[in-house]
Design a protein around this motif. Structure first.
Motif, short mmCIF file in Angstrom:
data_model
loop_
_atom_site.label_atom_id
_atom_site.label_comp_id
_atom_site.label_asym_id
_atom_site.label_seq_id
_atom_site.Cartn_x
_atom_site.Cartn_y
_atom_site.Cartn_z
N GLU A 220 0.82 -1.21 0.00
CA GLU A 220 0.00 0.00 0.00
C GLU A 220 0.86 1.26 0.00
OE1 GLU A 220 -3.17 0.10 2.79
OE2 GLU A 220 -3.87 -1.93 2.32
N LYS A 221 2.04 1.18 0.58
CA LYS A 221 2.97 2.31 0.52
C LYS A 221 3.55 2.44 -0.88
CE LYS A 221 7.01 4.29 2.85
NZ LYS A 221 8.01 4.09 3.92
N LEU A 222 3.87 1.31 -1.50
CA LEU A 222 4.38 1.33 -2.88
C LEU A 222 3.34 1.87 -3.85
CD1 LEU A 222 6.25 -2.11 -3.11
CD2 LEU A 222 7.28 0.16 -3.04
N LEU A 223 2.06 1.75 -3.48
CA LEU A 223 1.00 2.21 -4.36
C LEU A 223 1.09 3.70 -4.64
CD1 LEU A 223 -1.57 1.21 -5.84
CD2 LEU A 223 -2.87 1.89 -3.81
N GLU A 224 1.71 4.46 -3.71
CA GLU A 224 1.85 5.90 -3.92
C GLU A 224 2.67 6.21 -5.17
OE1 GLU A 224 0.32 8.09 -2.09
OE2 GLU A 224 -0.52 6.57 -0.76
N LYS A 225 3.50 5.25 -5.60
CA LYS A 225 4.32 5.45 -6.80
C LYS A 225 3.73 4.76 -8.03
CE LYS A 225 8.60 5.88 -4.14
NZ LYS A 225 9.99 5.36 -3.93
N SER A 226 2.49 4.33 -7.92
CA SER A 226 1.83 3.70 -9.06
C SER A 226 1.78 4.67 -10.24
CB SER A 226 0.41 3.29 -8.67
OG SER A 226 -0.34 2.93 -9.81
N PRO A 227 2.14 4.21 -11.44
CA PRO A 227 2.14 5.11 -12.60
C PRO A 227 0.78 5.78 -12.83
CG PRO A 227 3.27 3.07 -13.14
CD PRO A 227 2.67 2.88 -11.78
N VAL A 231 0.31 9.79 -12.81
CA VAL A 231 -0.25 10.53 -13.95
C VAL A 231 -1.34 11.48 -13.47
CG1 VAL A 231 -1.67 10.31 -16.02
CG2 VAL A 231 0.35 8.88 -15.75
N GLN A 232 -2.21 10.98 -12.58
CA GLN A 232 -3.31 11.81 -12.09
C GLN A 232 -2.78 12.97 -11.25
OE1 GLN A 232 -6.43 10.92 -13.27
NE2 GLN A 232 -6.83 13.02 -12.64
N ASN A 233 -1.75 12.71 -10.44
CA ASN A 233 -1.13 13.78 -9.65
C ASN A 233 -0.51 14.84 -10.56
OD1 ASN A 233 -1.56 13.21 -6.85
ND2 ASN A 233 -0.17 11.48 -7.01
N MET A 234 0.16 14.38 -11.61
CA MET A 234 0.76 15.32 -12.56
C MET A 234 -0.30 16.14 -13.28
SD MET A 234 3.90 13.25 -14.33
CE MET A 234 5.38 12.83 -13.40
N TYR A 387 2.46 -6.45 -9.59
CA TYR A 387 3.70 -5.79 -10.01
C TYR A 387 3.39 -4.63 -10.97
CZ TYR A 387 7.35 -8.76 -7.99
OH TYR A 387 8.22 -9.38 -7.13
N THR A 388 2.50 -4.88 -11.91
CA THR A 388 2.15 -3.84 -12.88
C THR A 388 1.42 -2.68 -12.21
OG1 THR A 388 1.95 -5.54 -14.59
CG2 THR A 388 1.00 -3.39 -15.07
N LEU A 389 0.51 -3.01 -11.31
CA LEU A 389 -0.27 -2.00 -10.60
C LEU A 389 0.64 -1.06 -9.81
CD1 LEU A 389 -3.25 -1.21 -10.01
CD2 LEU A 389 -3.07 -2.61 -7.95
N LEU A 390 1.68 -1.60 -9.22
CA LEU A 390 2.60 -0.81 -8.40
C LEU A 390 3.71 -0.16 -9.23
CD1 LEU A 390 2.96 -3.20 -5.32
CD2 LEU A 390 1.42 -1.25 -5.60
#
Length: 394
Positions: A220-227, A231-234, A387-390
């Motif tokens: 769940e912490k790695l999820l913060e770096k999900s592509p 993209v949505q943050n950018m 793996y892809t999700l993260l």
């Protein structure tokens, strides 16, 4: 349970790595080539965003009479030339450059995301291909077992009392034959799908069987770096820059003009002028309000995407554990039926009831092995999706 899982991972014998098919897709896939060209175009857009607008050159004469439009007054000729330049104010060019850089960063991340999704799709297809090959090998193996069993049974006793057992054997053989044809069709379908992705002939696949290793923690912490989340943050950051740009537009740009006027029979003169637009209709304020609302919407989208990805992640983590438990159970069922098969083998040829039981056990062995193959595929599919999700490369 966790210790057993880690031991199984250690025995897997291989690590996740980019496959040959993935490399071919990265090299030949048309969608990736299109995205790569879009990235290059946005790199040019960054350079364009820093350039001023071209100056305006004006040439004219002021001695053409309306009653004689093709005749000039020879005694009072008047020609003018002027040059005007629009000068941006309020840091608009800097903001436009930042927006262009943000667009470029978003497109690069979309390119990376597309590669990860393509890697996932290929990985899942490879795992499906492995499962089909395992099922095919299983069907071929037990077709041979059934044929040998039928021949041995008929040679041992050809009386009518054994007809039903022989018929059951034949029906099971036919079922296996139909299943083999279905598997061959599915295998050909996967090959065609892979060819459409890699845009090349599918090479011989050598992916290893078994459970894929899983080395992630704190998902769940790695999820913060999900592509997808990045993209949505950018996108939200870009909308904030758009808001800044609309606010900067309240400071009007200045146009400076320099010119020279030559007059026949009179003194020539030079002139300078400064012009600015008058924001009297409220367009700028309306644009600011619109940009504010779009930015607020983009922030809500960030939260929505995060919640959606978090649900998907948790779902796949639970599914991974569930499939592992199903594999363990199917192996126990397989082990018990194999023991029963060994017990029944000794009397199956001479006793009708025993042969029928043997065929039933054999059917359960086949189904248990197929279940192991199916659950192994589902387990590996979950790992690939996680793996892809993260945003972690396989």
């Amino acid at each position: 349970m966790k210790r057993i899982f880690l031991t199984l991972v250690a025995l897997a014998g291989y690590a996740l790595a980019q496959s040959e098919l993935t490399s071919l897709a990265y090299e030949h896939n048309y969608e990736l080539k299109a995205l790569e060209a879009e990235v290059q175009a946005l790199e040019k857009e960054v350079d364009i965003s820093k350039i001023w607008e071209n100056p305006m050159l004006s040439l004219g004469v002021n001695d053409i009479f309306l009653n004689e439009p093709l005749t000039r007054n020879q005694e009072a000729q008047n020609e003018a030339i002027s040059l005007s330049q629009k000068i941006p104010t309020g840091g608009k060019l800097d903001i436009k450059e930042s927006i262009a850089l943000q667009d470029l960063a978003i497109k690069k991340l979309e390119f990376k995301t597309k590669k990860l999704e393509m890697q996932r799709e290929i990985g899942v297809l490879e795992q499906s291909y492995i499962r089909i090959n395992q099922d095919l090998a299983l069907v071929i193996k037990y077709e041979k077992v059934l044929e040998d069993l039928k021949n041995a049974h008929l040679s041992y006793n050809t009386t009518s009392a054994h007809y039903v057992d022989t018929l059951n054997n034949t029906i099971l053989q036919k079922n296996l034959s139909i299943e083999k044809k279905t598997l061959l069709r599915d295998k050909a379908s996967i090959e065609r799908k892979l060819e459409s992705i890699i845009v090349a002939h599918v090479p011989e696949m050598s992916a290893k069987e078994g459970l894929l290793p899983y080395k992630l923690s704190d998902e769940e912490k790695l999820l913060e770096k999900s592509p997808k989340l990045q993209v949505q943050n950018m996108q939200s950051s870009k909308e904030l820059l758009n808001l800044r740009y609309e606010k900067a537009n309240k400071t009007p740009d200045v146009t400076v003009s320099l010119g020279y006027n030559r007059r026949q029979g009179r003194d020539d003169y030079a002139f300078i002028g400064i012009s600015v637009p008058l924001p009297i209709y409220g367009k700028e304020n309306a644009s600011i309000q619109k940009a504010t609302l779009i930015h607020a919407s983009s922030e809500q989208s960030v939260q929505s995407v995060h919640k959606s990805l978090l649900f998907e992640l948790r779902d796949e983590l639970l599914n991974k554990e569930l499939q592992y438990d199903k594999i363990s159970l199917a192996k126990e069922v397989l082990y018990e039926n194999e023991k029963m098969y060994q017990v029944l083998q000794s009397t199956a040829l001479s006793q009708n009831d025993t042969l029928l039981s043997l065929l039933n056990v054999l059917t359960q062995i086949i189904e248990a092995q197929k279940q192991i193959n199916a659950n192994t595929f589902a387990y590996n599919e979950s790992i690939i999706k996680i793996y892809t999700l993260l945003g972690v490369e396989l």
